[in-house]
Design an enzyme around this catalytic site. Structure first.
Site, PDB file in Angstrom:
ATOM      1  N   GLU A 102      -5.503   0.380   7.511  1.00 28.09           N
ATOM      2  CA  GLU A 102      -5.693  -0.718   6.572  1.00 28.09           C
ATOM      3  C   GLU A 102      -5.791  -0.167   5.151  1.00 28.09           C
ATOM      4  O   GLU A 102      -6.477   0.831   4.912  1.00 28.09           O
ATOM      5  CB  GLU A 102      -6.970  -1.496   6.901  1.00 28.09           C
ATOM      6  CG  GLU A 102      -6.912  -2.253   8.210  1.00 28.09           C
ATOM      7  CD  GLU A 102      -8.216  -2.989   8.489  1.00 28.09           C
ATOM      8  OE1 GLU A 102      -9.197  -2.746   7.754  1.00 28.09           O
ATOM      9  OE2 GLU A 102      -8.260  -3.784   9.442  1.00 28.09           O
ATOM     10  N   LYS A 103      -5.116  -0.817   4.224  1.00 31.89           N
ATOM     11  CA  LYS A 103      -5.220  -0.445   2.806  1.00 31.89           C
ATOM     12  C   LYS A 103      -6.280  -1.354   2.181  1.00 31.89           C
ATOM     13  O   LYS A 103      -6.018  -2.504   1.856  1.00 31.89           O
ATOM     14  CB  LYS A 103      -3.882  -0.609   2.096  1.00 31.89           C
ATOM     15  CG  LYS A 103      -3.852  -0.070   0.673  1.00 31.89           C
ATOM     16  CD  LYS A 103      -2.453  -0.161   0.093  1.00 31.89           C
ATOM     17  CE  LYS A 103      -2.428   0.444  -1.302  1.00 31.89           C
ATOM     18  NZ  LYS A 103      -3.275  -0.293  -2.253  1.00 31.89           N
TER      19      LYS A 103
END
EC number: 6.5.1.2
Length: 756
Positions: A102-103
């Site tokens: 996940e960014k």
């Protein structure tokens, strides 16, 4: 020689630098979204491919705060198209393992742990800055911020722990290398971020988004320890030796957990032909719904230790960022249309030469507000860059070429208030009045009373909310085209107005102006309307916008409720005579109620017959004051009697503050409010009861609201239990009304000196 393209590039570069400072250094609020920023960078790269705008990400902090980072924090190349994705995947062998992380949309930072035998660990914390220089924010660790558990670091410098306990996870070379380091330094890149649950529960009414909350605390001289305790450090990259790899990503995650930090959510995938931008986009949308944190993309990394490269100022080749991007297009402004809102505010709509974005033809975009139009010189002939993503309203990313001064046209009859322009005419235009009335009816859920129907009623002479609510259906049905309005729409509207709470009516009337809607109005305690402390509003707002007009707003709300109930009675019985249980709980005055003499308020006295002395008016009106919730004594003065009023009883649910979890019930909310209670959307320190649909014991995982109630020893009631209590209290009030109605006063009138 003048180069217009170079001039455009320099203008956009200044805009980018301003956006970088706002986003990375917390200098004011962010001036554009992530998507707008990415579109701006893409367009600048098209204008000047050698400018290096894609490689330089971030902003240098002020000179007084900047320090050189212990390790470069380079950015990532972004993938937006299938062609770019295919080209990147060609560099890696088939069936290679991919890490999809996940960014997170937080504040990037670097934590440096210096570990030595028989010494407490030394922890330093830095913001990313521009990737080379950042800000030392180690001081936050002394104010409540946590990046790990101190006791775990002792194990990390213990050679026996590495050999025995962790040896099954590490290869011999890594253990040997670690043991030989005289001073062990661990570099962990991570994100400072608040969970979505905590942000919605505690901070959503004070901050625009979670990132603004964290950025503000990071840049404050005196941060709030309570907020810092809610900020998580989420690690996503660990480096022990800046020159060589020492462990796999599985071991990296284990070490994150050993120091007490939860690593970023990661999924392992095999590189194959089935992986595409479409499948990544679907996965990103699912993670946005399920993730504990706000995310704005994915990080895709090849899981291969042999690809390790010492951190430098170049973007890594084995890792890329994936984001769902909207398309952009250049177009020309044809004109700016100014429309009035219900609050008399001019809202600009920018009309453009039609262009196609994502298969949709766009002919107009939002203009935000008057200041945006004025400062950016938007008018006929201006060249702009616009974007559209998904169902988002199209908007301008940047102004490439401003309009001539004479083509920037602002409303002539307007006055500036902040960033907006407001109507400043002597009479309220039809457009504003119709929008106000439409807002009133739609807010209360009245079907069919939209712009066209209300506009026709306005043209027929019904130019206020009161005029429509009090309309005579027999007269209205005679007007051509109004038969359905009179026979169907008005009766259903009366029901909604009659059952609305005082707070809902005030919000529907937009009584206190724009920016003060139902959520804020619900926090006003009707028993103490003059109180200067209201949740969600400043003291100045209450003093200047609420209290000065409270009595007038209250009188209007009372009249509307009374009018709607009278219309319903007239429809059912043909009589407008009020019933005994028709007193509204927030101080209604019926037409046949006469004001009684009182030192502080007006009590109601129902007159059924002339007084014994033959006076035309059974009660003598005196000076009135609308402090209708004041519990002082009152008397009814006539020539023959004086009636002392008993002290006002406390509403049965006053002091009860409820929060519903996993369901909504508008009718129940109205009933609770009528009984003196409150219903909030989110839990806070004022909540007394949390209401669930099911009875206990409660199954895990708990909702955030239920967990808060259990952790803080609040009452947890089932919906069935609450409804039974509300029904009991309503039945008690009905019995009290009937009892009072059967107790005549000495003057022959039934005096109601107590409000419910």
């Amino acid at each position: 020689m003048y180069d217009p393209q170079f001039e455009k590039y320099n203008q956009l570069l200044k805009l980018k630098e301003k956006a970088d400072k706002a986003y990375y250094n917390g200098v004011g609020d962010p001036i554009m979204s992530d998507e707008e920023y990415d579109n701006l960078v893409d367009y600048m790269d098209e204008l000047n491919p050698d400018g290096g705008v894609k490689t330089k990400v971030g902003a240098s902090p002020s000179r007084s705060k900047s320090v050189k980072l212990p390790m470069p924090m380079n950015s990532l190349d972004k993938i937006k198209t299938q062609h770019e994705f295919d080209n990147w995947m060609k560099n890696w062998k088939p069936k290679a393992m991919l890490l999809v992380k996940e960014k997170l949309d937080g504040v990037s930072c670097l934590a440096v742990f210096t570990l030595e035998q028989n010494k407490p660990p030394k922890i330093e914390l830095f913001t990313r800055g521009d990737g080379t220089t950042g800000t030392n924010i180690t001081r936050l660790l002394n104010h409540g911020l946590k990046v790990g558990n101190d006791y775990c670091f002792d194990d990390m410098v213990n050679e026996d722990k590495w050999t025995t306990d962790w040896g099954c996870y590490l290869n011999a070379e890594a253990i040997d290398h670690w043991k030989k380091l005289p001073v062990k330094k661990v570099y962990i890149r991570g994100e400072l971020i608040v969970t979505r649950k905590n942000f919605q529960t505690w901070y959503s009414n004070r901050f625009m988004n979670a990132r603004n909350l964290v950025s503000g605390q990071v840049n404050k001289k005196s941060p709030d320890p309570k907020i810092l305790q809610d900020i998580d450090f989420v690690p996503y990259d660990l480096v022990i030796d800046l020159k060589r790899p020492t462990m796999t990503h599985e071991v990296e995650h284990l070490l994150f957990r050993m120091i007490g930090a939860t690593p970023v959510y990661t999924r392992f995938l095999f590189l194959s032909d089935t992986i595409s931008t479409e499948s990544m986009a679907d996965y990103l949308e699912r993670r946005k719904e399920k993730s504990d944190y706000e995310i704005d993309g994915l990080v895709i990394q090849v899981d291969d230790d042999t690809l390790f490269a010492p951190p430098d100022n170049r973007n890594p080749k084995d890792t890329v960022a994936f984001k769902i991007m909207g398309t952009t297009a250049r177009t020309t402004v044809t004109h700016v249309e100014w429309n009035l809102s219900k609050g008399s505010k001019y809202k600009p709509t920018i009309h453009i030469t039609p262009v196609s974005l994502s298969g949709v033809t766009i002919s107009k975009v939002t203009g935000f507000h008057g200041k945006y139009i004025s400062e950016n010189k938007i008018g006929k002939g201006a060249v702009v860059l616009i974007t559209r993503s998904g169902e988002v309203i199209p908007h301008i990313v940047s102004v490439i070429s401003p309009a001539a001064k004479q083509d920037v046209l602002l409303p002539s009859n307007g006055v500036w208030k902040g960033v907006d322009i407001y109507y400043d005419g002597a009479e309220e235009p039809r457009e504003i009045t119709v929008k106000k009335m439409v807002h009133f009816f739609t807010s209360l859920g009245c079907l069919g009373l939209k712009t066209m129907t209300v506009g026709r009623l306005y043209d027929a002479g019904y130019r206020t909310v009161e005029a429509i609510v009090g309309a005579d259906t027999k007269k209205l049905v005679l007007i051509n085209g109004f038969r359905m309005v009179a026979q169907k729409l008005l009766p259903s509207m009366w029901v909604n107005v009659a059952k609305a709470t005082p707070h809902e009516l005030m919000a529907a009337l937009n009584a206190f102006g724009e920016g003060i809607g139902l959520r804020k109005i619900q926090n006003i305690d009707c028993s103490k309307p003059e109180a200067l402390e209201v949740i969600g509003m400043t003291k100045k707002t209450v003093e200047t916008r609420i209290w000065p007009i409270w009595n007038d707003v209250l009188a209007r709300v009372n009249a509307l409720s009374r009018m709607a109930k009278s219309q319903l009675r007239k429809q059912e019985t043909g009589s407008c005579e009020p019933e005994e249980d028709d007193d509204y709980n927030f101080g209604s005055y019926h037409p046949c109620h006469m004001p009684c003499q009182s030192s502080n308020k007006i009590w109601e006295c129902r007159s059924r017959s002339p007084s014994a002395a033959g006076s035309a008016s059974p009660c003598r009106p005196t000076k009135r004051r609308d402090d209708w919730f004041d519990s002082s004594e009152s008397s009814c003065a006539t020539e023959t009697c004086v009636v002392e009023s008993p002290p006002k009883k406390r509403p049965p649910m006053q002091g009860y503050v409820f929060v519903f979890t996993r369901f909504r019930d508008k009718d129940l909310e109205r009933q609770i409010t009528a009984l003196g209670g409150k219903v909030l959307n989110n839990v806070n320190q004022n909540v007394t009861h949390v209401i669930t649909k099911e009875k206990g014991p409660y199954k895990k995982p708990y909702t955030g609201k239920l967990k808060f109630a259990l952790d803080n020893n609040l009452f947890v009631w089932s919906l069935v239990h609450l409804k039974s209590i509300v029904a009991d209290e309503q039945e008690k009030l009905k019995r009290q009304r009937k009892c009072r109605a059967r107790s005549p006063s000495p003057c022959g009138t039934a005096c109601s000196t107590e409000r419910d």
